[in-house]
Design a protein around this motif. Sequence first.
Motif, PDB file in Angstrom:
ATOM      1  N   LYS A   1       0.830  -1.202   0.000  1.00 34.76           N
ATOM      2  CA  LYS A   1       0.000   0.000   0.000  1.00 34.76           C
ATOM      3  C   LYS A   1       0.867   1.256   0.000  1.00 34.76           C
ATOM      4  O   LYS A   1       1.758   1.410   0.836  1.00 34.76           O
ATOM      5  CB  LYS A   1      -0.919  -0.022   1.217  1.00 34.76           C
ATOM      6  CG  LYS A   1      -1.934   1.111   1.283  1.00 34.76           C
ATOM      7  CD  LYS A   1      -2.868   0.871   2.458  1.00 34.76           C
ATOM      8  CE  LYS A   1      -3.931   1.947   2.585  1.00 34.76           C
ATOM      9  NZ  LYS A   1      -4.863   1.666   3.697  1.00 34.76           N
TER      10      LYS A   1
ATOM     11  N   ASP B   1      -5.435   4.294  -1.367  1.00 35.77           N
ATOM     12  CA  ASP B   1      -4.982   4.518  -2.748  1.00 35.77           C
ATOM     13  C   ASP B   1      -6.146   4.881  -3.661  1.00 35.77           C
ATOM     14  O   ASP B   1      -5.944   5.480  -4.726  1.00 35.77           O
ATOM     15  CB  ASP B   1      -4.311   3.266  -3.322  1.00 35.77           C
ATOM     16  CG  ASP B   1      -3.008   2.905  -2.624  1.00 35.77           C
ATOM     17  OD1 ASP B   1      -2.282   3.811  -2.196  1.00 35.77           O
ATOM     18  OD2 ASP B   1      -2.709   1.697  -2.532  1.00 35.77           O
ATOM     19  N   GLN B   2      -7.359   4.488  -3.272  1.00 34.50           N
ATOM     20  CA  GLN B   2      -8.495   4.647  -4.175  1.00 34.50           C
ATOM     21  C   GLN B   2      -8.903   6.100  -4.395  1.00 34.50           C
ATOM     22  O   GLN B   2      -9.632   6.410  -5.338  1.00 34.50           O
ATOM     23  CB  GLN B   2      -9.695   3.840  -3.661  1.00 34.50           C
ATOM     24  CG  GLN B   2     -10.229   4.275  -2.331  1.00 34.50           C
ATOM     25  CD  GLN B   2     -10.885   3.143  -1.559  1.00 34.50           C
ATOM     26  OE1 GLN B   2     -10.959   2.005  -2.006  1.00 34.50           O
ATOM     27  NE2 GLN B   2     -11.373   3.444  -0.363  1.00 34.50           N
TER      28      GLN B   2
ATOM     29  N   TYR C   1      -9.397  -2.794  -5.684  1.00 36.06           N
ATOM     30  CA  TYR C   1      -9.160  -2.086  -4.424  1.00 36.06           C
ATOM     31  C   TYR C   1      -9.707  -2.869  -3.225  1.00 36.06           C
ATOM     32  O   TYR C   1     -10.880  -2.741  -2.876  1.00 36.06           O
ATOM     33  CB  TYR C   1      -9.841  -0.721  -4.446  1.00 36.06           C
ATOM     34  CG  TYR C   1      -9.316   0.259  -5.466  1.00 36.06           C
ATOM     35  CD1 TYR C   1      -8.255   1.108  -5.171  1.00 36.06           C
ATOM     36  CD2 TYR C   1      -9.887   0.345  -6.734  1.00 36.06           C
ATOM     37  CE1 TYR C   1      -7.781   2.017  -6.106  1.00 36.06           C
ATOM     38  CE2 TYR C   1      -9.415   1.243  -7.684  1.00 36.06           C
ATOM     39  CZ  TYR C   1      -8.365   2.084  -7.359  1.00 36.06           C
ATOM     40  OH  TYR C   1      -7.889   2.991  -8.291  1.00 36.06           O
TER      41      TYR C   1
ATOM     42  N   THR D   1     -10.465  -3.012   0.549  1.00 33.82           N
ATOM     43  CA  THR D   1     -10.809  -1.798   1.287  1.00 33.82           C
ATOM     44  C   THR D   1     -11.325  -2.097   2.693  1.00 33.82           C
ATOM     45  O   THR D   1     -11.935  -3.143   2.930  1.00 33.82           O
ATOM     46  CB  THR D   1     -11.890  -1.025   0.506  1.00 33.82           C
ATOM     47  OG1 THR D   1     -11.370  -0.632  -0.762  1.00 33.82           O
ATOM     48  CG2 THR D   1     -12.349   0.216   1.238  1.00 33.82           C
TER      49      THR D   1
ATOM     50  N   GLN E   1     -14.019   6.353  -7.443  1.00 38.86           N
ATOM     51  CA  GLN E   1     -13.550   5.122  -8.069  1.00 38.86           C
ATOM     52  C   GLN E   1     -14.252   4.869  -9.407  1.00 38.86           C
ATOM     53  O   GLN E   1     -13.651   4.336 -10.347  1.00 38.86           O
ATOM     54  CB  GLN E   1     -13.737   3.950  -7.111  1.00 38.86           C
ATOM     55  CG  GLN E   1     -12.842   4.081  -5.893  1.00 38.86           C
ATOM     56  CD  GLN E   1     -13.063   2.979  -4.892  1.00 38.86           C
ATOM     57  OE1 GLN E   1     -12.460   1.923  -4.974  1.00 38.86           O
ATOM     58  NE2 GLN E   1     -13.946   3.227  -3.924  1.00 38.86           N
TER      59      GLN E   1
ATOM     60  N   SER F   1     -14.030  -2.972  -6.219  1.00 38.91           N
ATOM     61  CA  SER F   1     -13.707  -2.532  -4.863  1.00 38.91           C
ATOM     62  C   SER F   1     -14.442  -3.420  -3.872  1.00 38.91           C
ATOM     63  O   SER F   1     -15.656  -3.604  -3.981  1.00 38.91           O
ATOM     64  CB  SER F   1     -14.118  -1.066  -4.663  1.00 38.91           C
ATOM     65  OG  SER F   1     -13.663  -0.577  -3.435  1.00 38.91           O
TER      66      SER F   1
END
Length: 290
Positions: free
Chosen positions: A112, A151-152, A171, A173, A197, A210
């Motif tokens: 990450k 990061d998204q 992603y 999450t 996203q 995601s």
Amino acid sequence: MKVALIQQKFHGSKEATNQRTIELIREAAEGGAELVVCQELHQTQYFCQSEDTKFFDLANEWEEDVKFWGHVAKQKGVVLVTSLFEKRADGLYHNTAFVYEKDGSIAGKYRKMHIPDDPGFYEKFYFTPGDLGFEPIETSVGKLGLLVCWDQWYPEAARLMALRGAKILIYPTAIGWFESDSSEEKSRQLEAWVAVQRGHAVANGLPVVSVNRVGFEEDDSGVMDGIKFWGNSFVFGAQGEELFRADSESEECYIVDVDMKRSEEVRRIWPFLRDRRIDEYQNLTKRFID
């Protein structure tokens, strides 16, 4: 391609939670899924609600964890995306996603890159920022542009994965609400999370997956009021079309058909990559343009 999203809650212990994850992966394999994606730090509670050195012990078995999930991937015959607490050296830890091939071998890993430090999300205390770059992972189902949670929010991360040939953005999450927030604020946060996203899908002409957790988790320190993870795992197609969206409560294995050839069709009519003014983007490497 059939992609399985494993949206689940923490079951009070690593052993119980892993067992439930395996059951859901089995459902995915039986349903014909080729790619299975787990949520961020899926083996344990989301321990970053407070800063406590005892939680570093959760990474002590990370090498055994890597082997464990490789065995699961081989047993179920799927490409598997996991999210583990990696102990790289004494005092040096990463939030790391491992990808396994159908034979159980490690296809690659991603550390990450963006690490948050917000009330209830004290990840900078635990995780060193990634140093592997934004490199897609080559698998038998295609190049996976694997990113993790915080990061998204960054279009740069999605773009760099796309420019390196990723065929899908993924992603894992862990994000949710504080119960003290108003219903209006909760809605704003959730829809912003989905919207940014979805924008990555449109801007890059790529499908986006995601996978978020569900359930309420208390803050062990008692400082925060705990987090109600909002689920809502989703899949968007290469034009931003919604292919699937889960609810905020259910613990399920969701199998979604993703047309991996659609990106080429979309990029022919919307050639955003072609029309980028790369000669004018030098200032993007600055923190702020004063």
